[in-house]
Scaffold this active site. Structure first.
Site, PDB file in Angstrom:
ATOM      1  CB  VAL A  61      -7.653   3.277  -7.501  1.00 48.69           C
ATOM      2  CG1 VAL A  61      -7.628   3.539  -6.001  1.00 48.69           C
ATOM      3  CG2 VAL A  61      -6.668   4.177  -8.218  1.00 48.69           C
ATOM      4  CE1 TYR A  62      -6.795   2.095  -2.007  1.00 52.98           C
ATOM      5  CE2 TYR A  62      -7.351   0.087  -0.846  1.00 52.98           C
ATOM      6  CZ  TYR A  62      -7.352   1.460  -0.921  1.00 52.98           C
ATOM      7  OH  TYR A  62      -7.923   2.198   0.092  1.00 52.98           O
TER       8      TYR A  62
END
Length: 345
Positions: A61-62
């Site tokens: 998700v980064y």
């Protein structure tokens, strides 16, 4: 570099590890963390490896996968010299199966992460959040499949409640599936909730802590003090709403204590805050981040020395808060404390 066991496993990890959330930064949150490209990331990895920091933590998700991609480019040609930790479960899209820890999602997420990281295995895979919609048995049996396939070496969790971890560990033990060995947690001098429930659980069940945001979401950098406005360049202007809230007076009290210890030791405020964490029970590794070489070298200076017991006590007192029920009696009443002595503080 000091190396520690990752929980109750045979894997040795450095006391300080590197958080790659600053790599490839984009979006309302991660763009303020950092925007290191592959060349800049490679230089930071060089410095880490020179210091013995060989564990790099990221998540799908980064920056929507960009962090994993840049990390994969930065370690290219030296995969055997590093340990990779990544996380999954949080939403990566709007589709019904783009979030969670279902068998469908986990297998696809791991394959996607392997492609972005340009590797054929992940050393440590952590679930980024508990998925209440998927049976624990489905989650753990899938992780067992991934471990048996050689795609994952060790498993863990992040942002789980104590009961969610214990339920998972019980199910894993019942079926002979891999037990979680690591819990990635928020823990700092201005965020000590970890000590109330998750720390005793980790000690009892053999989960090592990987600490994220050890400087209190950027509040313990030494740039924020009583009577001083928030610096214009501080990323807290944009990111404070994403992180745990901290009352101003409490923050100033902790920073005052850090300043006092800094005057005694000649160390910087961030180094003292990190060193305090390194002395806490159950801590396997503290994740440091850096947008440039100067920040990285500054944070690496937290190693190689130790606060005195008196200095630790001074920081403990400044950062102490009243624990919620049912934990507060253990600190306040002799009978409870005799049966359940506090692990820290």
């Amino acid at each position: 570099m000091e190396y520690r066991s990752l929980g109750q496993s045979g894997l040795k990890v450095p006391a300080l590890s590197f958080g790659a959330g600053t790599f490839g930064g984009s979006g309302p949150l991660f763009s303020h963390w950092g925007q290191s490209d592959a060349a800049q990331a490679r230089r930071l990895v060089d410095i880490c490896l020179e210091a013995g920091v060989n564990l790099f933590d990221t998540a799908d998700v980064y920056s929507n996968g960009a962090s994993e991609e840049v990390l994969g480019q930065a370690i290219k040609g030296r995969r055997d010299a590093v340990l990779i930790s990544t996380k999954t479960s949080l939403p990566m899209g709007d589709g019904p199966n783009d979030a969670g820890s279902s068998r469908f999602r986990l297998i696809r997420a791991v394959d996607d992460a392997l492609r972005r990281l340009q590797t054929d295995y992940i050393d440590i895979l952590q679930l980024h959040a508990f998925d209440a919609h998927t049976p624990v048995e489905e989650v753990l049996s899938t992780l067992d499949t991934l471990v048996r396939a050689g795609k994952v070496r060790y498993t863990g969790v992040s942002n789980f409640a104590g009961w969610q971890i214990m339920k998972s560990l019980a199910v894993a033990e019942r079926h002979g599936w891999p037990r979680y060995v690591v819990n990635q947690v928020y823990y700092s001098l201005v965020g000590r909730d970890y000590e109330w429930d998750l720390m005793p659980l980790g000690a009892d069940q053999g989960l090592g802590a990987m600490v994220w945001s050890p400087l209190g979401w950027g509040r313990l950098t030494g740039k924020i003090r009583r009577g001083t406005p928030l610096p214009e360049a501080s990323r807290l202007h944009e990111t404070a709403s994403f992180g745990p809230p901290v009352e101003d007076e409490y923050l100033y009290r902790v920073v005052d204590a850090l300043d006092a210890v800094a005057a005694e030791t000649g160390r910087s405020v961030p180094q003292i805050a990190l060193n305090w964490l390194l002395q806490r029970p159950t801590i396997s590794t503290v994740i440091i981040g850096a947008r440039n070489e100067e920040q990285l070298r500054q944070n690496l200076g937290a190693l190689g020395w130790s606060l005195t017991p008196e200095q630790v006590a001074q920081l403990d007192a400044a950062s102490a808060v009243t624990a919620p029920y049912p934990y507060f009696p253990y600190r306040r009443q002799e009978g409870f404390a005799r049966l359940n002595p506090p692990m820290a503080g």
